[in-house]
Design an enzyme around this catalytic site. Sequence first.
Site, mmCIF file in Angstrom:
data_model
loop_
_atom_site.group_PDB
_atom_site.id
_atom_site.type_symbol
_atom_site.label_atom_id
_atom_site.label_comp_id
_atom_site.label_asym_id
_atom_site.label_seq_id
_atom_site.Cartn_x
_atom_site.Cartn_y
_atom_site.Cartn_z
ATOM 1 N N CYS A 113 0.542 -1.377 -0.250
ATOM 2 C CA CYS A 113 0.116 -0.198 -0.006
ATOM 3 C C CYS A 113 0.910 1.642 0.200
ATOM 4 O O CYS A 113 0.587 2.488 -0.312
ATOM 5 C CB CYS A 113 -1.034 0.073 1.459
ATOM 6 S SG CYS A 113 -2.099 -1.224 1.139
ATOM 7 N N HIS A 241 -2.751 6.538 2.726
ATOM 8 C CA HIS A 241 -3.201 5.963 2.259
ATOM 9 C C HIS A 241 -4.583 5.721 2.662
ATOM 10 O O HIS A 241 -5.360 5.737 3.706
ATOM 11 C CB HIS A 241 -2.264 4.610 3.053
ATOM 12 C CG HIS A 241 -2.872 3.109 2.715
ATOM 13 N ND1 HIS A 241 -3.179 3.156 1.464
ATOM 14 C CD2 HIS A 241 -3.061 2.048 3.272
ATOM 15 C CE1 HIS A 241 -3.866 1.731 1.218
ATOM 16 N NE2 HIS A 241 -3.841 1.065 2.333
ATOM 17 N N ASN A 272 -10.795 0.363 0.196
ATOM 18 C CA ASN A 272 -8.882 0.300 -0.165
ATOM 19 C C ASN A 272 -8.763 -0.275 -1.475
ATOM 20 O O ASN A 272 -8.562 -1.799 -1.451
ATOM 21 C CB ASN A 272 -8.927 -0.895 1.014
ATOM 22 C CG ASN A 272 -6.814 -0.839 1.243
ATOM 23 O OD1 ASN A 272 -6.296 -0.260 0.450
ATOM 24 N ND2 ASN A 272 -6.581 -0.846 2.634
HETATM 25 O O1 UT7 Z 1 -4.480 -1.270 3.689
HETATM 26 C C1 UT7 Z 1 -3.447 -2.387 4.280
HETATM 27 C C2 UT7 Z 1 -3.394 -1.895 5.802
HETATM 28 N N1 UT7 Z 1 -3.905 -2.134 6.585
HETATM 29 C C3 UT7 Z 1 -4.958 -1.850 7.427
HETATM 30 O O2 UT7 Z 1 -4.560 -0.845 7.336
HETATM 31 C C4 UT7 Z 1 -6.049 -2.498 7.714
HETATM 32 C C5 UT7 Z 1 -6.078 -1.855 9.105
HETATM 33 N N2 UT7 Z 1 -7.159 -2.720 9.927
HETATM 34 C C6 UT7 Z 1 -8.389 -2.316 10.600
HETATM 35 O O3 UT7 Z 1 -8.573 -1.544 9.327
HETATM 36 C C7 UT7 Z 1 -8.496 -3.021 11.451
HETATM 37 O O4 UT7 Z 1 -9.099 -3.463 11.684
HETATM 38 C C8 UT7 Z 1 -10.278 -3.642 10.487
HETATM 39 C C9 UT7 Z 1 -11.324 -2.745 9.693
HETATM 40 C C10 UT7 Z 1 -9.332 -4.579 9.195
HETATM 41 C C11 UT7 Z 1 -11.497 -4.328 10.880
HETATM 42 O O5 UT7 Z 1 -12.189 -3.380 12.595
HETATM 43 P P1 UT7 Z 1 -11.415 -4.029 13.952
HETATM 44 O O6 UT7 Z 1 -12.040 -2.968 14.071
HETATM 45 O O7 UT7 Z 1 -10.395 -4.447 14.072
HETATM 46 O O8 UT7 Z 1 -12.353 -5.035 13.995
HETATM 47 P P2 UT7 Z 1 -12.058 -6.726 14.945
HETATM 48 O O9 UT7 Z 1 -10.569 -7.232 13.473
HETATM 49 O O10 UT7 Z 1 -11.244 -6.049 16.524
HETATM 50 O O11 UT7 Z 1 -13.723 -7.370 14.733
HETATM 51 C C12 UT7 Z 1 -14.308 -6.636 15.460
HETATM 52 C C13 UT7 Z 1 -15.801 -7.656 15.726
HETATM 53 C C14 UT7 Z 1 -15.108 -9.096 15.263
HETATM 54 O O12 UT7 Z 1 -16.826 -9.683 15.825
HETATM 55 P P3 UT7 Z 1 -16.769 -10.308 18.186
HETATM 56 O O13 UT7 Z 1 -14.993 -11.075 17.907
HETATM 57 O O14 UT7 Z 1 -16.007 -8.774 18.368
HETATM 58 O O15 UT7 Z 1 -17.789 -11.238 17.967
HETATM 59 C C15 UT7 Z 1 -14.687 -9.806 14.161
HETATM 60 O O16 UT7 Z 1 -16.021 -11.037 13.924
HETATM 61 O O17 UT7 Z 1 -15.999 -7.768 14.635
HETATM 62 C C16 UT7 Z 1 -16.814 -8.877 13.509
HETATM 63 N N3 UT7 Z 1 -16.138 -8.197 12.554
HETATM 64 C C17 UT7 Z 1 -17.385 -8.102 11.188
HETATM 65 N N4 UT7 Z 1 -18.453 -7.850 11.442
HETATM 66 C C18 UT7 Z 1 -19.619 -7.369 10.872
HETATM 67 C C19 UT7 Z 1 -15.394 -8.510 11.787
HETATM 68 N N5 UT7 Z 1 -15.483 -8.325 10.073
HETATM 69 C C20 UT7 Z 1 -17.299 -8.440 10.159
HETATM 70 C C21 UT7 Z 1 -17.537 -7.888 9.096
HETATM 71 N N6 UT7 Z 1 -18.344 -8.130 9.691
HETATM 72 N N7 UT7 Z 1 -16.912 -7.572 7.674
#
Ligand code: UT7
Length: 316
Positions: A113, A241, A272
């Site tokens: 990225c 980004h 993204n």
């Molecule tokens: O471009 C390359 C660099 N990459 C990045 O910069 C990405 C950096 N990371 C992020 O932007 C975030 O970490 C994400 C958008 C990828 C994820 O967001 P988050 O707030 O960190 O969510 P999480 O992984 O902590 O998940 C929270 C909850 C989980 O459920 P439980 O375990 O709390 O019940 C996930 O299973 O959200 C759930 N979840 C979803 N729910 C609905 C994960 N994906 C989804 C989804 N829809 N698509």
Amino acid sequence: MTVGSRIVALGHYQPSRIVTNNDLANIVDTNDGWIRDRVGIAERRIADQESVADMATFAAEKALANSGLTPADIDMVVVATCSSIDRCPNVATRVAAKLGIPAPAAFDLNTACSGFSYALATADHAVGAGASRNALVIGAEKLSDVTDWTDRTTAVLFGDGAGAAVVTAVPDGEQPGIGPVLWGSAPDKGDVLRIEGWQPYIKQEGQIVFRWATTALAPFAIEACERAGVKPSDLAAFIPHQANTRIIDGIVKRLGLGPDVVIAKDLVESGNTSAASVPLALSKLIERREVPSGAPVLLFGFGGGLTYAGQVVRCP
Ligand code: UT7
């Protein structure tokens, strides 16, 4: 004598197919509210027949037309991408062939990225070293090819597209329009974002990337400004980004930007797009005339590797 370079024109391309959050909710267990709240994306463009090289070519063709140069003027093509499936020929030579650029130095570069800022710096250095006069610098991705459409944690994040810039040597006595790059990486965290193996799919430990992006990167962005002799408060626009609006807001809070600065949030409509995200957002901003010609804009890419790179550029 060392000469500087500047961006004289940009262009971008996005596939016509729009995939909304509700469309994705039909194929994985997700919903529009979660994606908007946690990531900030409303929709993304997904390619059908277009390859990475096709999208790179369409964007480059527009940038070239906007520059007033001809294919014969271009002596270097650099394509930043991490999603091109074909190994050889590289995307850059395919772009050159499609556009009729006769004999450029042509290479791809993969820092995921942050790729566009790396590629832009590389072209700027080549101009400074006398190895190029007119370069095409492109970020292009077809991330839909490396997305696991059954994995809700990644399927909702990515999109396809391309952005391109024409970079030329500045005439004698004129100020360069591309500032010194600040680039680097955190290789000890390299495995937290991967597209690996024979049938590669994007996998990431999102929270680790998130924490790194919101804690480690702002000082590097500030240093990129310092290297260019520009105060963050004097920037006309900030184009980071486009991964997550919460990451963008977290970095912005620590930069000390002026009240009228334009903050790119193209991910709302594009998702993204990895190496394409920064040139795509910059090209749209210029097309919409949101930033005046000559104004300083901070570009800052970060992602897989984990890599980062940024520089202040003057708007064409
Ligand atoms: O471009 C390359 C660099 N990459 C990045 O910069 C990405 C950096 N990371 C992020 O932007 C975030 O970490 C994400 C958008 C990828 C994820 O967001 P988050 O707030 O960190 O969510 P999480 O992984 O902590 O998940 C929270 C909850 C989980 O459920 P439980 O375990 O709390 O019940 C996930 O299973 O959200 C759930 N979840 C979803 N729910 C609905 C994960 N994906 C989804 C989804 N829809 N698509």
